[in-house]
Design an enzyme around this catalytic site. Structure first.
Site, PDB file in Angstrom:
ATOM      1  N   GLY A  20      42.427  43.179  54.280  1.00 25.54           N
ATOM      2  CA  GLY A  20      43.674  42.692  53.689  1.00 25.54           C
ATOM      3  C   GLY A  20      44.811  43.665  53.860  1.00 25.54           C
ATOM      4  N   ALA A  21      45.018  44.142  55.106  1.00 24.58           N
ATOM      5  CA  ALA A  21      45.966  45.229  55.360  1.00 24.58           C
ATOM      6  C   ALA A  21      47.333  44.769  55.844  1.00 24.58           C
ATOM      7  CB  ALA A  21      45.369  46.196  56.389  1.00 24.58           C
ATOM      8  N   ASP A  70      34.920  34.750  53.582  1.00 20.61           N
ATOM      9  CA  ASP A  70      34.051  33.623  53.254  1.00 20.61           C
ATOM     10  C   ASP A  70      33.258  33.123  54.446  1.00 20.61           C
ATOM     11  OD1 ASP A  70      36.158  32.590  54.688  1.00 20.61           O
ATOM     12  OD2 ASP A  70      36.654  30.995  53.262  1.00 20.61           O
ATOM     13  N   SER A 147      41.183  45.028  39.369  1.00 16.89           N
ATOM     14  CA  SER A 147      42.467  44.666  38.757  1.00 16.89           C
ATOM     15  C   SER A 147      42.401  44.971  37.276  1.00 16.89           C
ATOM     16  CB  SER A 147      42.759  43.174  38.959  1.00 16.89           C
ATOM     17  OG  SER A 147      43.846  42.758  38.147  1.00 16.89           O
ATOM     18  N   TYR A 160      39.413  34.691  38.713  1.00 18.11           N
ATOM     19  CA  TYR A 160      39.853  35.962  39.285  1.00 18.11           C
ATOM     20  C   TYR A 160      39.392  37.141  38.426  1.00 18.11           C
ATOM     21  CZ  TYR A 160      43.039  39.428  41.320  1.00 18.11           C
ATOM     22  OH  TYR A 160      43.573  40.541  41.927  1.00 18.11           O
ATOM     23  N   ALA A 161      39.578  37.022  37.087  1.00 19.45           N
ATOM     24  CA  ALA A 161      39.136  38.096  36.201  1.00 19.45           C
ATOM     25  C   ALA A 161      37.629  38.302  36.282  1.00 19.45           C
ATOM     26  CB  ALA A 161      39.557  37.785  34.760  1.00 19.45           C
ATOM     27  N   ALA A 162      36.874  37.211  36.366  1.00 21.79           N
ATOM     28  CA  ALA A 162      35.416  37.321  36.494  1.00 21.79           C
ATOM     29  C   ALA A 162      35.035  38.013  37.794  1.00 21.79           C
ATOM     30  CB  ALA A 162      34.779  35.940  36.417  1.00 21.79           C
ATOM     31  N   LYS A 164      36.793  40.193  39.496  1.00 26.32           N
ATOM     32  CA  LYS A 164      37.143  41.611  39.476  1.00 26.32           C
ATOM     33  C   LYS A 164      36.220  42.401  38.548  1.00 26.32           C
ATOM     34  CE  LYS A 164      40.425  41.419  42.481  1.00 26.32           C
ATOM     35  NZ  LYS A 164      40.290  42.091  43.799  1.00 26.32           N
ATOM     36  N   ILE A 193      51.924  45.448  40.277  1.00 22.99           N
ATOM     37  CA  ILE A 193      52.416  46.231  41.408  1.00 22.99           C
ATOM     38  C   ILE A 193      53.483  45.417  42.148  1.00 22.99           C
ATOM     39  CG2 ILE A 193      51.776  47.446  43.532  1.00 22.99           C
ATOM     40  CD1 ILE A 193      50.518  48.613  40.974  1.00 22.99           C
TER      41      ILE A 193
END
Length: 253
Positions: A20-21, A70, A147, A160-162, A164, A193
């Site tokens: 993911g750069a 994926d 995160s 998303y929280a799960a 991370k 950010i």
């Protein structure tokens, strides 16, 4: 999925793979590791993203590759290309991830599955092929991006929280497995950010967000990259299984 912009690797440069750069935090990390003297391989999900990496960091200085977390075949193809060109990574930074936000009662199984498969299973898929070379070299740095929401939660982001939170548990367990081979595994957990996403917020939304941050500002990608740079260095060799928060005091603990 072959690498683009192939360049010669010096004998002293460590190969650093950054997923993911193409923009945001990932781009800042790739730039910082390049400045640190690493041979950087930056991934993106499209050829256009790869071109963005080359444009930002300079053709001839980095390699790029199209990668989908994926898709197991995409990851296998990447590692085959790396092994045939610059070599397998000594430093692996797992930054890539996705969101598919929705309230819990409205979230579909597809939204849940896509985030978990990419952010958690995708991480597993990328790390495993790198381990044998690191273990043989008896040196390695694995740095996973989490995160602040992994610990404080965020309404509308249960998937998303799960994902991370899972990354943090995964990293601590892997750190225990690899410590005897001088391979460290750590997590950097950014807060708010400055990225393309935050730039699209309204002034009212920005003000509401800033009111929650004790330091009174959003963070910079370069500040996250500094934490990654240190964890990737020899000077951080006694740190493993840690989560480094970069959140301006938004969440303490």
């Amino acid at each position: 999925m072959g690498c683009l912009g192939i360049c010669t690797v010096s004998e002293t440069a460590r190969v650093a793979l950054v997923t993911g750069a193409s923009r945001g935090i990932g781009a800042a990390i790739a730039r910082r590791l390049l400045d640190d003297g690493c041979h950087v391989v930056g991934t993106a999900t499209s050829e256009a993203g790869c071109e963005a990496v080359l444009a930002a960091l300079g053709p001839g200085r980095v390699q790029t590759a199209v990668l989908r977390l994926d898709d197991a075949s995409s990851i296998a193809a990447l590692y085959a290309t790396l092994e045939a060109s610059c070599g397998l990574p000594a430093i692996l930074v797992n930054n890539a991830g996705i969101t598919a936000d929705n309230l819990a009662m409205r979230m579909t199984e597809a939204q849940w599955a896509s985030v978990i498969d990419t952010n958690v299973t995708g991480l597993f898929r990328v790390v495993r092929p790198a381990l044998r070379a690191m273990m043989k070299a008896r040196w390695g740095r694995i740095i996973n991006l989490s995160s602040v929401v992994a610990r404080m939660g965020n309404a509308g982001q249960i998937n998303y929280a799960a994902s991370k939170a899972a990354i943090e548990g995964y990293s601590r367990s892997l750190a225990l497995e690899l410590a005897s081979r001088n391979i460290t595994v750590n997590v950097v957990a950014p807060g708010f950010i400055a990225t393309d996403m935050t730039n699209e917020l309204t002034e009212a939304q920005k003000a509401q967000m800033l009111a929650r941050i004790p330091l009174g500002r959003v963070g910079l990608g370069e500040e996250v990259a500094s934490a990654v740079s240190w964890l990737a260095s020899d000077t951080a060799g006694y740190v493993t299984g840690a989560t480094i928060p970069v959140n301006g005091g938004l969440y303490l603990g």
